[in-house]
Design an enzyme around this catalytic site. Structure first.
Site, mmCIF file in Angstrom:
data_model
loop_
_atom_site.group_PDB
_atom_site.id
_atom_site.type_symbol
_atom_site.label_atom_id
_atom_site.label_comp_id
_atom_site.label_asym_id
_atom_site.label_seq_id
_atom_site.Cartn_x
_atom_site.Cartn_y
_atom_site.Cartn_z
ATOM 1 N N ASP A 1 0.805 -1.231 0.000
ATOM 2 C CA ASP A 1 0.000 0.000 0.000
ATOM 3 C C ASP A 1 0.832 1.273 0.000
ATOM 4 O OD1 ASP A 1 -2.579 -1.157 -0.064
ATOM 5 O OD2 ASP A 1 -2.402 -1.652 2.047
ATOM 6 N N TYR B 1 -9.475 -0.952 2.877
ATOM 7 C CA TYR B 1 -8.918 -0.933 4.234
ATOM 8 C C TYR B 1 -8.608 0.478 4.720
ATOM 9 C CZ TYR B 1 -8.052 -5.330 6.623
ATOM 10 O OH TYR B 1 -8.199 -6.467 7.383
HETATM 11 CO CO CO Z 1 -6.967 -7.781 7.447
#
Ligand code: CO
Length: 653
Positions: A306, A391
């Protein structure tokens, strides 16, 4: 209400300009303009424009009369040719110092490329047909998530700039797309050719039908039984902010936001007897990776880096008072470049505040009429959040009055999902709802810390505690003691945790001793960790070699910032940690960098859907003989001091 009291620090206002201040909006746009002048092209897009940090020696020699040259480091892509450029711009001189083609690497996609990917996937007849076959016909109600492609050796993909797009049904804007994945359809997009290169259409599973939402509006009722809890600091916060410098109690640090790494702290030090003693020159997220463990065509490729593949800092949230942060808050804005090289302010990107943290230390003296000495612990919190697709990650640095530092990473948001057939059971994905499972995965965060304990020359010891052999020196078999093993060179530097021996690491400055004549130091203590489960042969194991150990130590080098290399996208591995350690540089009494890897195993449970409760993980740094005694003895009693004794309380609380 405390809303009126919040302050926002304009990162542009440099009341106390410092060589480590991040680029201002004006500097970002100046850098972009100089690059465009150097290489005029309507297809030039900027991936990142960030401060090119001056070498440490120049930073420490800094004086306001002759500051180091301000430089910007630029990564750009000429989309017409698909060529990647790196440049260094001298902002004081107004010149482009270097402008070079970087062959064979892929930087993070630009926002324009994500939009292109979405558009070409929707227009692709194969994708449309694959969705129709699964009963999805209204393509306007489909959410497409672009994924970093990784590199699994497919010859067709080599040398191209690609993303993998996966799809979800999203009936309404407020729907939760992750409740309704369209399984087994993966559109491989060539970003330079602007076309779908391959459409994977394998493994049918019914699209789950329930739109399982987590927003307040979608809940049948909300709890109404909490009474107000207000945090007030009537005289304001106890820290001060000057430009990017933050001072709180004895702590000193510089706080900034980097477009790739997110929150970065510099020059963390502790004022002791009038002297600011250095502890860490630079600390921040070097890289992270989330390898998934399911083998199906729609899942196996999920390995998001990320930071390096996506540019987490650019995705930093604007934090809101009362929700993200509670109390007397000072926010710091971030400034990043957009694709066009224009400066974009990320408002309220970094949150600074103090928290009560229970007991700092206490003792009740039974030999002195139960006299109690108690101190409340207060901590300074420096935090930021980034949302990367499904996320949400929070990065928190805590500074305590006893000289310790804690890093905590908060994980929340929505899990990756996959559709499964009725009665289908997979060892690598757990059901969370009808026809909906969450594939198993891990989260690894590599935090790079250029520790300078009382100066740059430090030695790292691995500390294990063991029983001593029984014998004349240990007749009662009760003896145990620590063993200190120096990490002498980079070939010894990939270390694993070992909870049974209480393994931790001690970083000392051999050139500076404390009152008892031992070298001053700090210790690094693991929190939650786990080994990488992917096999050694796996692509992700090679690309994220850093995540196969918990601690790495290297010699400081300004060019070694990213644990999976500068360009992990579509990489085949070898860059980053394996390259950094290949020279086997000596590490004793040298300027060392510690790379600590926090690891979380995420076995999905029903409670992780439709939104995962926050999970925390991290590590601690504690002084070890850095001070001559408990440095928090002088912490004052609370003003309205507690005088409870023998069960009686004079304050009625
Ligand atoms: Co996770």
């Amino acid at each position: 209400m405390v809303v009126e009291e919040s302050q926002s620090v304009q990162a542009d206002v440099r009341t106390n300009a410092h060589p480590l201040d991040p680029l201002t909006a004006a500097e970002i746009e100046q850098a972009a303009a100089l690059c465009r002048e150097r290489h005029p092209s309507e297809h030039m897009r900027f991936v990142s424009i960030a401060l090119h940090e001056p070498p440490k020696a120049e930073v420490y020699a800094f004086n306001a009369e002759s500051p180091p040259i301000r430089r910007a480091f630029i990564v750009a892509i000429e989309r017409g040719e698909g060529t990647v450029y790196e440049g260094v711009v001298n902002l004081d001189g107004g010149s482009v110092e270097t402008w070079e083609i970087c062959p064979g690497v892929q930087p993070s996609p630009t926002f324009e490329e994500y939009q292109d990917a979405d558009r070409v996937i929707r227009a692709d007849a194969r994708w449309q047909e694959a969705l129709r076959r699964r009963g999805v016909t209204d393509f306007d109600k489909v959410q497409i998530d672009p994924w970093p492609a990784g590199n699994f050796g497919d010859p067709v993909e080599q040398g191209r700039r690609i993303l993998r797009g996966i799809s979800y049904v999203r009936d309404e804007k407020a729907s939760n797309g992750y409740a309704r994945p369209i399984e087994g359809v993966v559109a491989v997009v060539d970003l330079n050719a602007k076309e779908v290169l391959t459409l994977v259409d394998e493994g049918d599973a019914p699209v789950p039908t329930a739109d399982l939402r987590y927003d307040a509006e979608a809940q049948l009722s909300l709890r109404g039984d909490l009474r107000p809890l207000e945090i007030t600091q009537p005289d304001g916060a106890s820290f001060s902010v000057d430009g990017h410098e933050v001072r709180w109690q004895r702590w000193r640090m510089r706080v900034s936001l980097h477009p790739r790494e997110g929150l970065v702290l510099h020059q963390v030090g502790y004022e002791d007897d009038g002297e600011v003693r250095p502890i860490c020159h630079r600390m921040g997220l070097s890289e992270m990776v989330v390898p998934y463990g399911d083998t199906s065509p729609g899942q196996y490729f999920k390995n998001a880096f990320d930071s390096g593949e996506i540019g987490l800092g650019r995705l930093t949230n604007a934090l809101t008072l009362g929700c993200d942060c509670l109390g007397e808050i000072v926010y710091m804005d971030g400034v990043v470049a957009n694709d066009a090289g224009e400066a974009q302010t990320l408002p309220n990107a970094v949150c600074l505040h103090e928290e009560d943290h229970n007991i700092l230390w206490k003792h009740v003296d039974m030999h002195n009429d139960n006299h109690a000495e108690v101190r409340r612990s207060r901590r300074l919190v420096v935090s930021s959040w980034a949302t990367v697709g499904n996320y949400d990650y929070g990065f928190y640095w805590y500074f305590y009055q006893d000289g310790s530092i804690e890093h905590e990473i908060k994980l929340t948001g929505i899990i990756q999902t996959m559709a499964v057939g009725d009665g289908e059971s997979r060892p690598t994905a757990n059901l969370v709802a009808k026809n909906l499972a969450g594939p198993i995965h891990q989260h690894f965060f590599c935090v790079r810390m250029d520790l300078d304990i009382d100066g740059a020359a430090n030695t790292v010891y691995e500390v294990d505690t063991h029983p001593l052999p029984v014998g004349p020196d240990n007749p009662h078999a009760n003896a145990f003691a620590p063993t200190l093993t120096p990490i002498r060179s980079e070939s010894e530097a990939g270390r694993s945790v070992q909870s049974s021996s209480g393994r931790h690491w001690r970083i000392v400055n051999p050139g500076r001793t404390n009152a008892i004549g031992e070298p001053v130091g700090y210790t690094l203590h693991p929190g939650e960790t786990v080994d990488m489960m992917a096999g050694e042969e796996a692509a992700v194991s090679k690309r994220a070699a850093f995540a196969r150990k918990q601690l790495w130590v290297t010699r400081e080098s300004p060019n070694e910032l990213y644990a999976a290399g500068a360009y992990p996208s579509q990489s085949t591995g070898g860059d980053g940690m394996p390259a950094f350690t290949s020279g086997n540089r000596a590490l004793e009494n040298e300027d060392v960098v510690l790379w600590y890897v926090v690891g979380v195993n995420h076995l999905i449970r029903p409670e992780d859907f439709p939104v995962s409760p926050t999970h925390t993980c991290g590590f601690k740094l504690r002084p070890w003989g850095f001070f001559d005694t408990n440095p928090a003895l002088d912490v004052a009693l609370p003003e309205e001091q507690c005088t409870c004794a023998e069960g009686e309380c004079t304050h009625g609380h």
